[in-house]
Design an enzyme around this catalytic site. Structure first.
Site, short mmCIF file in Angstrom:
data_model
loop_
_atom_site.label_atom_id
_atom_site.label_comp_id
_atom_site.label_asym_id
_atom_site.label_seq_id
_atom_site.Cartn_x
_atom_site.Cartn_y
_atom_site.Cartn_z
N LYS A 54 0.84 -1.21 0.00
CA LYS A 54 0.00 0.00 0.00
C LYS A 54 0.87 1.26 0.00
O LYS A 54 2.08 1.19 0.29
CB LYS A 54 -0.92 -0.03 1.23
CG LYS A 54 -0.17 -0.03 2.55
CD LYS A 54 -1.08 -0.42 3.71
CE LYS A 54 -0.34 -0.36 5.04
NZ LYS A 54 -1.13 -0.86 6.16
N ARG A 151 -10.64 -0.21 14.63
CA ARG A 151 -10.52 0.45 13.33
C ARG A 151 -11.48 -0.28 12.42
O ARG A 151 -12.67 -0.30 12.69
CB ARG A 151 -9.05 0.43 12.86
CG ARG A 151 -8.76 1.38 11.73
CD ARG A 151 -7.28 1.49 11.39
NE ARG A 151 -6.69 0.23 10.95
CZ ARG A 151 -5.45 0.12 10.46
NH1 ARG A 151 -4.68 1.20 10.34
NH2 ARG A 151 -4.97 -1.04 10.08
N TYR A 273 15.68 30.03 10.67
CA TYR A 273 14.50 30.78 11.14
C TYR A 273 14.43 30.85 12.66
O TYR A 273 14.70 29.85 13.34
CB TYR A 273 13.23 30.09 10.65
CG TYR A 273 12.92 30.33 9.19
CD1 TYR A 273 12.70 31.61 8.69
CD2 TYR A 273 12.81 29.25 8.31
CE1 TYR A 273 12.41 31.81 7.34
CE2 TYR A 273 12.52 29.44 6.97
CZ TYR A 273 12.32 30.73 6.49
OH TYR A 273 12.02 30.92 5.17
N MET A 332 11.80 24.76 4.17
CA MET A 332 11.03 24.02 3.14
C MET A 332 11.92 23.26 2.16
O MET A 332 11.65 22.11 1.83
CB MET A 332 10.11 24.98 2.38
CG MET A 332 9.18 24.26 1.41
SD MET A 332 8.21 25.36 0.40
CE MET A 332 7.10 26.06 1.60
C1 LIG Z 1 -0.41 -1.75 6.86
C2 LIG Z 1 -0.99 -3.03 7.27
C3 LIG Z 1 -0.18 -4.18 7.33
C4 LIG Z 1 1.32 -4.13 7.22
O1 LIG Z 1 1.84 -3.63 8.44
P1 LIG Z 1 3.38 -3.49 8.75
O2 LIG Z 1 3.42 -3.04 10.16
O3 LIG Z 1 3.91 -2.44 7.82
O4 LIG Z 1 4.03 -4.80 8.51
C5 LIG Z 1 -0.81 -5.39 7.56
N1 LIG Z 1 -2.15 -5.46 7.75
C6 LIG Z 1 -2.95 -4.38 7.73
C7 LIG Z 1 -4.41 -4.52 7.97
C8 LIG Z 1 -2.39 -3.12 7.50
O5 LIG Z 1 -3.18 -2.03 7.52
#
Ligand SMILES: *Cc1c(COP(=O)(O)O)cnc(C)c1O
Length: 392
Positions: A54, A151, A273, A332
């Site tokens: 992802k 979640r 800054y 920046m």
């Molecule tokens: C992002 C995610 C993972 C991978 O997690 P890592 O900690 O990066 O290994 C696995 N399962 C779900 C549901 C996730 O959201």
């Protein structure tokens, strides 16, 4: 000859690629990525290891990462969104691609066209997808169950009820049930076992359906946590999965910023800054071409931000064998490093300062910003020139 004249003559003699003179550059090592996947697959024991790609493979490029893991043997992939799945599909032709955030009405054609598996995580998603399948025919799905994260996912009770529900639609036939640990990165957390036991009940109720609980961190919790399929992400990219333990993964990404100029500044003068960083001695400062617009977060500053007032040190870079601290606030497009302790002939304009990689662990930089390696990797922005090292 000045440094810049020197560089011009170097350019004459060598065929310089844009990577060689980029102000900001990132090297991605696909061999290390493949090794990390094989390592996670081995640590997953009897379970199959998937690959989580992802957010553009945690910022490192979903096309390259997808192909690399596929060649290494991965046949299960996880993305967050349908469009990520559509992007990934051509690179992993025979693989299963799960979409973690599910499917919105209107995305059905993409899901079916790219043969993605939606992970259904709520009653709404469930009834939408069963309606789609009732109309358009069978299409695989997965079911997410919430065992304490709060979640995504059905509650454990709802999932158990659904497993035995005689009225369950025939079109609901998941290929995977999964859940996600809240405290996998902390092996001593009591919550891990609580979630494990809840999920064991769910897996038992869905007998014959594959099950998956662990991301990178959970893989390190041992075989009980592995079920049929593990879901490593950050570990594949060289990041730390478990808190307060040595990181066994190979670094994958090296970020480097070029020194635009070096300046001398006198004792008592201030830097950047706000004038929050006052020099205690005559100093040499390297002005490097990276800033918070490149994900080199302002919270990495050497001074002048709330985190520093709490007593934490700022970030450091690495140049020609020397660690160099960030001086004052990150801006920046530019960051100032104090190179006073580097011999004058060992650092000059045009040199690259490593921001993270082989010499500066990603997670150490992240800690200076009060964050995690995941966030540094996924916020690098658009200005990095990239070099992809193919597998040997
Ligand atoms: C992002 C995610 C993972 C991978 O997690 P890592 O900690 O990066 O290994 C696995 N399962 C779900 C549901 C996730 O959201």
């Amino acid at each position: 000859m000045t440094d810049f004249e020197d560089m011009l003559s170097e350019d004459d003699s060598a065929l310089a690629s844009s990577f060689d003179h980029a102000p900001l550059r990132l090297t991605v090592d696909l061999g290390a990525m493949a090794d990390n996947w094989r390592d996670m697959a081995k640590r997953s024991g009897k379970a199959r290891a998937a690959a989580v790609v992802k957010a553009d493979a945690y910022g490192l490029g979903i096309e390259d990462a997808g192909q690399t893991f596929y060649r290494a043997g991965a046949r299960d992939f996880f993305v967050a969104t349908v469009s990520e799945g559509v992007t990934l599909r051509p690179y992993v032709p025979q693989a299963r691609i799960f979409v973690l955030s599910g499917v919105w009405p209107g995305q059905e054609a993409d899901v079916i066209g790219s043969d993605l598996v939606p992970v259904l995580a709520s009653e709404e998603q469930l009834s939408h997808w069963t309606a789609v399948c009732a109309q358009g025919g069978e299409h695989p799905c997965a079911l997410q169950v919430d065992t304490g994260f709060n979640r995504l996912g059905l509650t454990v009770d709802d999932a158990l009820y659904l497993a035995d529900d005689p009225c369950r639609p025939a079109s609901f036939d998941p290929v995977l049930v999964l859940s996600h640990l809240a405290c996998g990165d902390t092996p001593s957390a009591a919550m891990n076992r609580v979630q494990l036991e809840s999920f064991q009940k769910v897996a038992a109720a869905y007998e014959g359906v594959e099950s998956s609980l662990s991301a990178s961190a959970g893989i390190f919790l041992g075989p009980e946590y592995h079920f049929d399929l593990t879901r490593p992400g950050i570990a594949l990219y060289g990041g730390e999965a478990v808190n307060d333990a040595p990181n066994p993964m190979r670094p994958v990404a090296t970020a480097e910023a070029r020194i635009v100029m070096i300046r001398e500044a006198g004792e008592g003068q201030t830097v950047s800054y706000g004038g929050t960083y006052q020099l205690k001695r005559a100093s040499r400062l390297a002005i490097a071409a990276v800033g918070y617009a490149d994900g080199y977060q302002r919270s990495l500053s050497g001074s002048g931000i709330p985190l520093r007032e709490m007593g934490r040190g700022g970030a450091y870079g690495f140049v020609n064998g020397h660690k160099v601290p960030v001086a004052g606030r990150v801006t920046m497009d530019l960051t100032i490093f104090d190179v006073t302790d580097v011999p004058a002939n060992a650092v000059r304009a045009g040199d690259y300062i490593e921001l993270f990689g082989r010499n500066v662990p990603l997670d150490e930089v992240a800690r200076s910003a009060g964050t995690i390696g995941y966030e540094l990797l996924t916020s690098m922005g658009l200005r990095y020139e990239r070099l992809v090292l193919e597998q040997a």
